[in-house]
Design a protein around this motif. Sequence first.
Motif, PDB file in Angstrom:
ATOM      1  N   GLY A 130      -3.687   3.081   7.817  1.00  0.00           N
ATOM      2  CA  GLY A 130      -3.694   1.693   7.388  1.00  0.00           C
ATOM      3  C   GLY A 130      -4.205   1.521   5.975  1.00  0.00           C
ATOM      4  N   MET A 131      -4.496   0.271   5.624  1.00  0.00           N
ATOM      5  CA  MET A 131      -4.895  -0.062   4.258  1.00  0.00           C
ATOM      6  C   MET A 131      -6.311   0.384   3.920  1.00  0.00           C
ATOM      7  N   HIS A 132      -7.061   0.859   4.912  1.00  0.00           N
ATOM      8  CA  HIS A 132      -8.413   1.356   4.630  1.00  0.00           C
ATOM      9  C   HIS A 132      -8.506   2.863   4.820  1.00  0.00           C
ATOM     10  N   SER A 133      -7.370   3.510   5.021  1.00  0.00           N
ATOM     11  CA  SER A 133      -7.387   4.955   5.271  1.00  0.00           C
ATOM     12  C   SER A 133      -7.491   5.735   3.968  1.00  0.00           C
ATOM     13  N   ALA A 134      -7.974   6.963   4.061  1.00  0.00           N
ATOM     14  CA  ALA A 134      -8.104   7.816   2.883  1.00  0.00           C
ATOM     15  C   ALA A 134      -6.751   8.152   2.248  1.00  0.00           C
ATOM     16  N   PRO A 135      -5.698   8.514   3.021  1.00  0.00           N
ATOM     17  CA  PRO A 135      -4.409   8.808   2.388  1.00  0.00           C
ATOM     18  C   PRO A 135      -3.842   7.607   1.623  1.00  0.00           C
ATOM     19  N   TYR A 136      -4.041   6.406   2.157  1.00  0.00           N
ATOM     20  CA  TYR A 136      -3.587   5.186   1.467  1.00  0.00           C
ATOM     21  C   TYR A 136      -4.246   5.071   0.094  1.00  0.00           C
ATOM     22  N   ARG A 137      -5.540   5.276   0.047  1.00  0.00           N
ATOM     23  CA  ARG A 137      -6.268   5.129  -1.213  1.00  0.00           C
ATOM     24  C   ARG A 137      -5.962   6.284  -2.173  1.00  0.00           C
ATOM     25  N   ILE A 138      -5.749   7.476  -1.621  1.00  0.00           N
ATOM     26  CA  ILE A 138      -5.402   8.619  -2.478  1.00  0.00           C
ATOM     27  C   ILE A 138      -4.068   8.373  -3.171  1.00  0.00           C
ATOM     28  N   TYR A 139      -3.109   7.833  -2.431  1.00  0.00           N
ATOM     29  CA  TYR A 139      -1.807   7.576  -3.051  1.00  0.00           C
ATOM     30  C   TYR A 139      -1.899   6.445  -4.070  1.00  0.00           C
ATOM     31  N   LEU A 140      -2.760   5.458  -3.823  1.00  0.00           N
ATOM     32  CA  LEU A 140      -3.010   4.421  -4.830  1.00  0.00           C
ATOM     33  C   LEU A 140      -3.470   5.041  -6.145  1.00  0.00           C
ATOM     34  N   LEU A 141      -4.397   5.982  -6.057  1.00  0.00           N
ATOM     35  CA  LEU A 141      -4.885   6.661  -7.256  1.00  0.00           C
ATOM     36  C   LEU A 141      -3.768   7.486  -7.894  1.00  0.00           C
ATOM     37  N   TRP A 142      -2.932   8.105  -7.058  1.00  0.00           N
ATOM     38  CA  TRP A 142      -1.812   8.910  -7.562  1.00  0.00           C
ATOM     39  C   TRP A 142      -0.813   8.042  -8.348  1.00  0.00           C
ATOM     40  N   LEU A 143      -0.576   6.814  -7.857  1.00  0.00           N
ATOM     41  CA  LEU A 143       0.325   5.898  -8.554  1.00  0.00           C
ATOM     42  C   LEU A 143      -0.234   5.419  -9.883  1.00  0.00           C
ATOM     43  N   THR A 144      -1.568   5.416 -10.010  1.00  0.00           N
ATOM     44  CA  THR A 144      -2.199   4.776 -11.160  1.00  0.00           C
ATOM     45  C   THR A 144      -2.553   5.742 -12.274  1.00  0.00           C
ATOM     46  N   PHE A 145      -3.286   6.807 -11.968  1.00  0.00           N
ATOM     47  CA  PHE A 145      -3.867   7.610 -13.048  1.00  0.00           C
ATOM     48  C   PHE A 145      -2.982   8.739 -13.571  1.00  0.00           C
ATOM     49  N   PRO A 146      -2.430   9.630 -12.736  1.00  0.00           N
ATOM     50  CA  PRO A 146      -1.560  10.676 -13.311  1.00  0.00           C
ATOM     51  C   PRO A 146      -0.386  10.123 -14.117  1.00  0.00           C
ATOM     52  N   PRO A 147       0.270   9.017 -13.688  1.00  0.00           N
ATOM     53  CA  PRO A 147       1.383   8.499 -14.491  1.00  0.00           C
ATOM     54  C   PRO A 147       0.970   8.031 -15.884  1.00  0.00           C
ATOM     55  N   MET A 148      -0.320   7.751 -16.091  1.00  0.00           N
ATOM     56  CA  MET A 148      -0.747   7.350 -17.430  1.00  0.00           C
ATOM     57  C   MET A 148      -0.490   8.455 -18.458  1.00  0.00           C
ATOM     58  N   LEU A 149      -0.420   9.709 -17.983  1.00  0.00           N
ATOM     59  CA  LEU A 149      -0.074  10.808 -18.887  1.00  0.00           C
ATOM     60  C   LEU A 149       1.351  10.648 -19.408  1.00  0.00           C
ATOM     61  N   LEU A 150       2.236  10.107 -18.563  1.00  0.00           N
ATOM     62  CA  LEU A 150       3.618   9.896 -18.999  1.00  0.00           C
ATOM     63  C   LEU A 150       3.737   8.750 -19.986  1.00  0.00           C
ATOM     64  N   LEU A 151       2.720   7.897 -20.051  1.00  0.00           N
ATOM     65  CA  LEU A 151       2.724   6.839 -21.059  1.00  0.00           C
ATOM     66  C   LEU A 151       2.497   7.411 -22.456  1.00  0.00           C
ATOM     67  N   LEU A 152       1.876   8.595 -22.510  1.00  0.00           N
ATOM     68  CA  LEU A 152       1.592   9.237 -23.797  1.00  0.00           C
ATOM     69  C   LEU A 152       2.715  10.167 -24.228  1.00  0.00           C
ATOM     70  N   PHE A 153       3.439  10.719 -23.235  1.00  0.00           N
ATOM     71  CA  PHE A 153       4.480  11.697 -23.546  1.00  0.00           C
ATOM     72  C   PHE A 153       5.794  11.262 -22.885  1.00  0.00           C
ATOM     73  N   SER A 154       6.885  11.762 -23.390  1.00  0.00           N
ATOM     74  CA  SER A 154       8.163  11.490 -22.757  1.00  0.00           C
ATOM     75  C   SER A 154       8.213  12.221 -21.411  1.00  0.00           C
ATOM     76  N   LYS A 155       9.048  11.719 -20.506  1.00  0.00           N
ATOM     77  CA  LYS A 155       9.132  12.330 -19.186  1.00  0.00           C
ATOM     78  C   LYS A 155       9.696  13.748 -19.292  1.00  0.00           C
ATOM     79  N   PRO A 156       9.067  14.732 -18.677  1.00  0.00           N
ATOM     80  CA  PRO A 156       9.606  16.091 -18.707  1.00  0.00           C
ATOM     81  C   PRO A 156      11.009  16.127 -18.105  1.00  0.00           C
ATOM     82  N   PHE A 157      11.912  16.849 -18.755  1.00  0.00           N
ATOM     83  CA  PHE A 157      13.312  16.856 -18.337  1.00  0.00           C
ATOM     84  C   PHE A 157      13.463  17.318 -16.896  1.00  0.00           C
ATOM     85  N   GLN A 158      12.767  18.402 -16.523  1.00  0.00           N
ATOM     86  CA  GLN A 158      12.924  18.940 -15.173  1.00  0.00           C
ATOM     87  C   GLN A 158      12.460  17.938 -14.120  1.00  0.00           C
TER      88      GLN A 158
END
Length: 435
Positions: A344-372
Motif C-alpha cells: 500500500g501507500m505506506h509500504s517500503a517498496p512504494y516509498r522506494i519507487y517514489l525515490l527512484w522516480l525522483t532522484f536518479p532521473p535528475m541525473l538525466l536532467l544534466l545529461f542527454s539520455k543514454p542511447f542504449q
Amino acid sequence: MSADTSSGQGAENGSAPQVPATGWARFKQIGPGIMAAATGVGAGDLVATMVAGARYGYTLFWAVLLGTVFKLALGEAVGRWHLGGERTMLSGWRSLGRWATAYFGVYIVIWGFVYGATAMSASALPLNALFPVLPVGGWAALCGLLGLALVWFGRYAVLEKIMTVLVGVMFVTVVGTAFLVGPNLLELGEGLVPRLPAGSVAYVLGLMGGVGGTITMAAYGYWTFAKGWRTPKWLPIMRMDNTVGYLTTGIFVVAMLVVGAEILLGQDLTESDKGLLNLGDVLAADYGEWARIPFLVGFFAVAFSSVIGVWNGVSLLFADWWRTWRLPKEAPVETAEAYDHKAGMHSAPYRIYLLWLTFPPMLLLLFSKPFQLTLVYGVLGALFMPFLAGTLLVLLNSRSMMPAEHRSRWLSNTLLVLCLLLFVGVAINELVGLF
C-alpha cells in the motif's frame, strides 16, 4: 494492498464505504477516473495532437473519437478485473506465468528512470517561461521534490482533490484556448468521416493508441481500491467514473486538435514538449499576453498532474509487483482480501519507487539520455499496451478466475481485440522508428 485502506476516501473512518443509492451521491464518488484522465494526458500528448491538427486540420477528428472509445473499453476492463474478480492486475499477470511479472518488473524500473526526468522537465518548461529566475533544470528538480512531498505525505483523498483542481485548471485553459481561437464546426463535422491523408498513418496510430494510453492505465484499478471500492457492487459506479475520466481526456484532445487546426495550420512545429511554449508565443502575438499566461498555467497543470499521478499510481503498481514477485511459486492466486500493508501507500517498496522516480532521473536532467537506455525503454514501452490489452482479453474470459457474471461479453471482447490490433500497429510503427 487492499488492507491499506487508510489511503482511501471511504476507508478513512475505519470501515469500507457503502455504495451510494442516489444518482447525485453516486456522481460525487467520481475520482479514480479523474486521476487516470489527468495522469494519462501529458504535455507530449497535447503536442502530438496539436501537430496533427496543424498538419491535417480536422481530418483526423475521427481518430480522436475512436481512440477515446478504445481507452474507455480498456479502462473499463482494468476496473472490472479489479472489482469483478477482486484481484489486482499483478495478481492476474502472476497467474499467466513468471514471464509476465518478469517483463513488467524490468519495464517498470526502466520506465520510471526515464519517465521521471521527462515528467519533471515538462513541468519545468512553463514555470521557466513564466518565472525565468531558475533554469529549466532547477525548476524540474523542484517539481520532482514537490511531487515527492505531496505523494509521500498525502493520503489518496488529498491527492484526488489536488488532481481535481488541476483538471479544472486544465479544462478552463486548454478548452478555453480552443473556444478563443474558434472551432470550425462544419470542418469538424466533416472530420467524422474516416480519411487517411498522405503521411498521416503514424499520426492516426498516435491519436488512437497513444493519447492517454500508458502504464498509468494499469494503475486505474489500484486507485479504485484506494478509493475504498473493493467488491462487484461498485462496478456501476466504476463504469460511470471511467466514462467521465476518458470523456474528459477526449475533450482535452479535441481542444488541442482545434487549436492546431485553427491557428497553426501549415506551420512547421517542434514535436517536443517545447511545442506548447511555441503555442504560447503564437497566442501572445495574436491575442496578447493575457492569452499566453493562462495557457502556460494550463500547460503546467497538464504536466504536473502527470507527476502526481505517476508518483502515486505507478508506485502502487511497483509495490504490488514487489509483493507478487516474492510470493512462493506454489502460493495460490490471491483475492483482494489477501492484500496487506506490504503493497500500500505506506509500504517500503512504494516509498522506494517514489525515490527512484525522483532522484536518479535528475541525473538525466544534466545529461542527454543514454542511447542504449532510450532504445530499451522504447522497445519495452512499445510492447506494454499490446501486453495489457492481450492479457486482459485472457484474464477477463477466464472461467477459473473471473465469475461468470463479470466475464467479458461480445462488445467488450470486440473492443479489446480492436485495441490489441491497434496497439500492435502502434508498436510496429514505434519499433520501425527506433531501428
